[in-house]
Design a protein around this motif. Structure first.
Motif, PDB file in Angstrom:
ATOM      1  N   SER A 215      45.767  36.188  52.697  1.00  0.00           N
ATOM      2  CA  SER A 215      44.885  36.760  53.724  1.00  0.00           C
ATOM      3  C   SER A 215      45.625  37.680  54.690  1.00  0.00           C
ATOM      4  N   VAL A 216      46.959  37.641  54.699  1.00  0.00           N
ATOM      5  CA  VAL A 216      47.707  38.550  55.564  1.00  0.00           C
ATOM      6  C   VAL A 216      47.894  39.914  54.898  1.00  0.00           C
ATOM      7  N   TYR A 217      47.522  40.023  53.622  1.00  0.00           N
ATOM      8  CA  TYR A 217      47.626  41.294  52.902  1.00  0.00           C
ATOM      9  C   TYR A 217      46.502  42.234  53.334  1.00  0.00           C
ATOM     10  N   GLU A 218      46.751  43.519  53.222  1.00  0.00           N
ATOM     11  CA  GLU A 218      45.695  44.505  53.441  1.00  0.00           C
ATOM     12  C   GLU A 218      44.612  44.340  52.378  1.00  0.00           C
ATOM     13  N   LYS A 219      43.424  44.859  52.671  1.00  0.00           N
ATOM     14  CA  LYS A 219      42.275  44.700  51.782  1.00  0.00           C
ATOM     15  C   LYS A 219      42.574  45.166  50.361  1.00  0.00           C
ATOM     16  N   GLU A 220      43.121  46.366  50.208  1.00  0.00           N
ATOM     17  CA  GLU A 220      43.393  46.896  48.878  1.00  0.00           C
ATOM     18  C   GLU A 220      44.501  46.117  48.183  1.00  0.00           C
ATOM     19  N   ASP A 221      45.460  45.596  48.952  1.00  0.00           N
ATOM     20  CA  ASP A 221      46.524  44.792  48.355  1.00  0.00           C
ATOM     21  C   ASP A 221      45.979  43.475  47.812  1.00  0.00           C
ATOM     22  N   GLN A 222      45.034  42.866  48.528  1.00  0.00           N
ATOM     23  CA  GLN A 222      44.404  41.642  48.030  1.00  0.00           C
ATOM     24  C   GLN A 222      43.701  41.900  46.700  1.00  0.00           C
ATOM     25  N   LYS A 223      42.991  43.005  46.637  1.00  0.00           N
ATOM     26  CA  LYS A 223      42.286  43.344  45.389  1.00  0.00           C
ATOM     27  C   LYS A 223      43.262  43.609  44.261  1.00  0.00           C
ATOM     28  N   GLN A 224      44.407  44.239  44.590  1.00  0.00           N
ATOM     29  CA  GLN A 224      45.403  44.526  43.564  1.00  0.00           C
ATOM     30  C   GLN A 224      46.017  43.244  43.012  1.00  0.00           C
ATOM     31  N   VAL A 225      46.272  42.272  43.904  1.00  0.00           N
ATOM     32  CA  VAL A 225      46.795  40.986  43.448  1.00  0.00           C
ATOM     33  C   VAL A 225      45.808  40.318  42.498  1.00  0.00           C
ATOM     34  N   TYR A 226      44.541  40.344  42.857  1.00  0.00           N
ATOM     35  CA  TYR A 226      43.499  39.748  42.012  1.00  0.00           C
ATOM     36  C   TYR A 226      43.463  40.408  40.635  1.00  0.00           C
ATOM     37  N   GLU A 227      43.514  41.752  40.612  1.00  0.00           N
ATOM     38  CA  GLU A 227      43.490  42.468  39.338  1.00  0.00           C
ATOM     39  C   GLU A 227      44.721  42.139  38.502  1.00  0.00           C
ATOM     40  N   ASP A 228      45.866  41.992  39.162  1.00  0.00           N
ATOM     41  CA  ASP A 228      47.088  41.706  38.417  1.00  0.00           C
ATOM     42  C   ASP A 228      47.110  40.277  37.894  1.00  0.00           C
ATOM     43  N   LEU A 229      46.478  39.358  38.620  1.00  0.00           N
ATOM     44  CA  LEU A 229      46.345  37.998  38.104  1.00  0.00           C
ATOM     45  C   LEU A 229      45.563  38.003  36.797  1.00  0.00           C
ATOM     46  N   LYS A 230      44.483  38.760  36.760  1.00  0.00           N
ATOM     47  CA  LYS A 230      43.683  38.846  35.533  1.00  0.00           C
ATOM     48  C   LYS A 230      44.509  39.433  34.387  1.00  0.00           C
ATOM     49  N   ARG A 231      45.402  40.353  34.721  1.00  0.00           N
ATOM     50  CA  ARG A 231      46.210  41.018  33.692  1.00  0.00           C
ATOM     51  C   ARG A 231      47.258  40.085  33.094  1.00  0.00           C
ATOM     52  N   VAL A 232      47.974  39.324  33.930  1.00  0.00           N
ATOM     53  CA  VAL A 232      49.140  38.586  33.435  1.00  0.00           C
ATOM     54  C   VAL A 232      48.795  37.217  32.861  1.00  0.00           C
ATOM     55  N   LEU A 233      47.681  36.611  33.274  1.00  0.00           N
ATOM     56  CA  LEU A 233      47.354  35.269  32.797  1.00  0.00           C
ATOM     57  C   LEU A 233      46.858  35.289  31.356  1.00  0.00           C
ATOM     58  N   THR A 234      47.216  34.253  30.601  1.00  0.00           N
ATOM     59  CA  THR A 234      46.645  34.084  29.277  1.00  0.00           C
ATOM     60  C   THR A 234      45.167  33.734  29.420  1.00  0.00           C
ATOM     61  N   HIS A 235      44.410  33.834  28.345  1.00  0.00           N
ATOM     62  CA  HIS A 235      42.980  33.530  28.412  1.00  0.00           C
ATOM     63  C   HIS A 235      42.725  32.061  28.739  1.00  0.00           C
ATOM     64  N   GLU A 236      43.686  31.196  28.397  1.00  0.00           N
ATOM     65  CA  GLU A 236      43.547  29.773  28.709  1.00  0.00           C
ATOM     66  C   GLU A 236      44.260  29.417  30.001  1.00  0.00           C
ATOM     67  N   GLY A 237      44.849  30.406  30.674  1.00  0.00           N
ATOM     68  CA  GLY A 237      45.671  30.145  31.848  1.00  0.00           C
ATOM     69  C   GLY A 237      44.868  29.900  33.112  1.00  0.00           C
ATOM     70  N   SER A 238      45.605  29.544  34.175  1.00  0.00           N
ATOM     71  CA  SER A 238      44.972  29.259  35.456  1.00  0.00           C
ATOM     72  C   SER A 238      45.950  29.594  36.576  1.00  0.00           C
ATOM     73  N   SER A 239      45.395  29.973  37.734  1.00  0.00           N
ATOM     74  CA  SER A 239      46.250  30.282  38.878  1.00  0.00           C
ATOM     75  C   SER A 239      45.605  29.799  40.160  1.00  0.00           C
ATOM     76  N   VAL A 240      46.449  29.544  41.163  1.00  0.00           N
ATOM     77  CA  VAL A 240      45.999  29.146  42.491  1.00  0.00           C
ATOM     78  C   VAL A 240      46.702  30.023  43.518  1.00  0.00           C
ATOM     79  N   MET A 241      45.912  30.668  44.365  1.00  0.00           N
ATOM     80  CA  MET A 241      46.424  31.473  45.461  1.00  0.00           C
ATOM     81  C   MET A 241      45.859  30.920  46.766  1.00  0.00           C
ATOM     82  N   LEU A 242      46.675  30.881  47.811  1.00  0.00           N
ATOM     83  CA  LEU A 242      46.248  30.336  49.098  1.00  0.00           C
ATOM     84  C   LEU A 242      45.865  31.449  50.070  1.00  0.00           C
ATOM     85  N   TYR A 243      44.951  31.112  50.983  1.00  0.00           N
ATOM     86  CA  TYR A 243      44.610  32.047  52.053  1.00  0.00           C
ATOM     87  C   TYR A 243      44.193  31.258  53.291  1.00  0.00           C
ATOM     88  N   ASP A 244      44.322  31.883  54.437  1.00  0.00           N
ATOM     89  CA  ASP A 244      43.916  31.287  55.706  1.00  0.00           C
ATOM     90  C   ASP A 244      42.389  31.270  55.757  1.00  0.00           C
TER      91      ASP A 244
END
Length: 309
Positions: A215-244
């Motif tokens: 949540s301390v990231y800029e708006k576009e940076d948050q979206k970029q992280v989300y897009e990159d999570l979709k890119r690097v995870l396997t189809h069976e994978g899972s991730s957890v990201m924290l925010y305030d």
């Protein structure tokens, strides 16, 4: 499969997004001769003043990524290149910039003599909350990423009981990684990378648990992280990201858009439903930097995988 082989499978260059390979002894000897001759520079234009013991390199040896103190330096500014490939090859780099670069990364002997600053903050959570997060991830798989934690105890608890082929500790802050390398298992890999772009291959990561407060990231940076999570995870994978949980989660908008698109696709082609990685955003109470004590402090966001099933 050893660490070096695994690294060559999932690590990529942040410039070209191509795969990397570990350099051989003869290649390193040639590179070190060029360093001695003053022919190689870090990407910002800072002369390379120390010889390499280990490094990864791209195809055609365009970009070299050194390994210092067991940390694979995969940030753009830690790439080693000839002068004509530096960020501003026609501009002189001042001594102040050179000193600031080496002081930040502490690569030279004299820099190592300086005490490390206090570890940079990372989100604090209780053990109960950590157990809740771990239940959102598979217990076993290929590559597991533990991200952005400067707490040795928390990091030990994150990886305890997991059975992955490779554990990787990733961060965009060198200080937090340096704290971890002193204490953690040498079988782990330590990777320094960009804040919003993971230096990992597409569909190569089984699980990610990051202690960074997105949540301390800029708006576009948050979206970029989300897009990159979709890119690097396997189809069976899972991730957890924290925010305030008291702040706006801009990545939520991207998730909602994906939900609408996927539902529309499922309506027209219900027979072509595919397994999709789960992405969890967990809201935590990070006020005053104190540990939150109860599960009620959590605000769970619907995972991408559940939206798409």
């Amino acid at each position: 499969m050893d660490q070096n082989t695994i690294g060559e499978i999932f690590l990529i260059c942040p410039f070209s997004h191509k795969g990397l390979r570990l350099m051989g002894k003869e290649e390193l000897a040639t590179v070190n001769a060029k360093i001695t001759a003053g022919e190689l520079f870090f990407y910002p234009g800072v002369p390379v003043e120390i010889k390499l013991k280990k490094a990864y390199v791209t195809e055609h040896s365009t970009y070299i990524y050194p390994i210092f103190d067991n940390i694979i330096c995969l940030k753009k500014e830690t790439a080693i290149v000839p002068k004509n490939r530096t960020q501003n090859p026609l501009l002189r780099v001042s001594e102040g910039i050179v000193e600031a670069f080496y002081t930040h990364y502490r690569l030279r002997r004299k820099d190592k003599l300086k005490p490390l600053p206090e570890a940079l903050p990372s989100t604090k959570i209780s053990n109960d909350e950590l157990n809740h997060l771990k239940r959102l991830l598979p217990n076993a798989g290929g590559v597991f990423i533990s991200g952005c934690s400067n707490s040795i105890d928390t990091t030990h608890n994150i990886i305890f009981g997991l059975n992955y082929q490779q554990v990787v500790h990733f961060d965009h802050q060198i200080d937090r990684l340096k704290q971890l390398t002193k204490e953690l298992n040498k079988d782990s890999l330590f990777v320094l990378g960009e804040k919003t772009k993971f230096p990992f291959n597409q569909n190569s990561i089984a699980a990610i648990l990051s202690m960074d407060d997105i949540s301390v990231y800029e708006k576009e940076d948050q979206k970029q992280v989300y897009e990159d999570l979709k890119r690097v995870l396997t189809h069976e994978g899972s991730s957890v990201m924290l925010y305030d949980k008291t702040k706006k989660l801009h990545a939520e908008g991207s998730m909602k858009s994906d939900k609408v698109i996927t539902k529309a696709k499922g309506f027209f082609k219900p027979w072509n439903k595919q397994k999709v990685a789960e992405i969890h955003f967990q809201g935590v109470d990070v006020s005053n930097g104190q540990d939150s004590q109860t599960d009620e402090s959590f605000m769970s966001k619907t995972s991408l995988g559940r939206q798409m099933l």
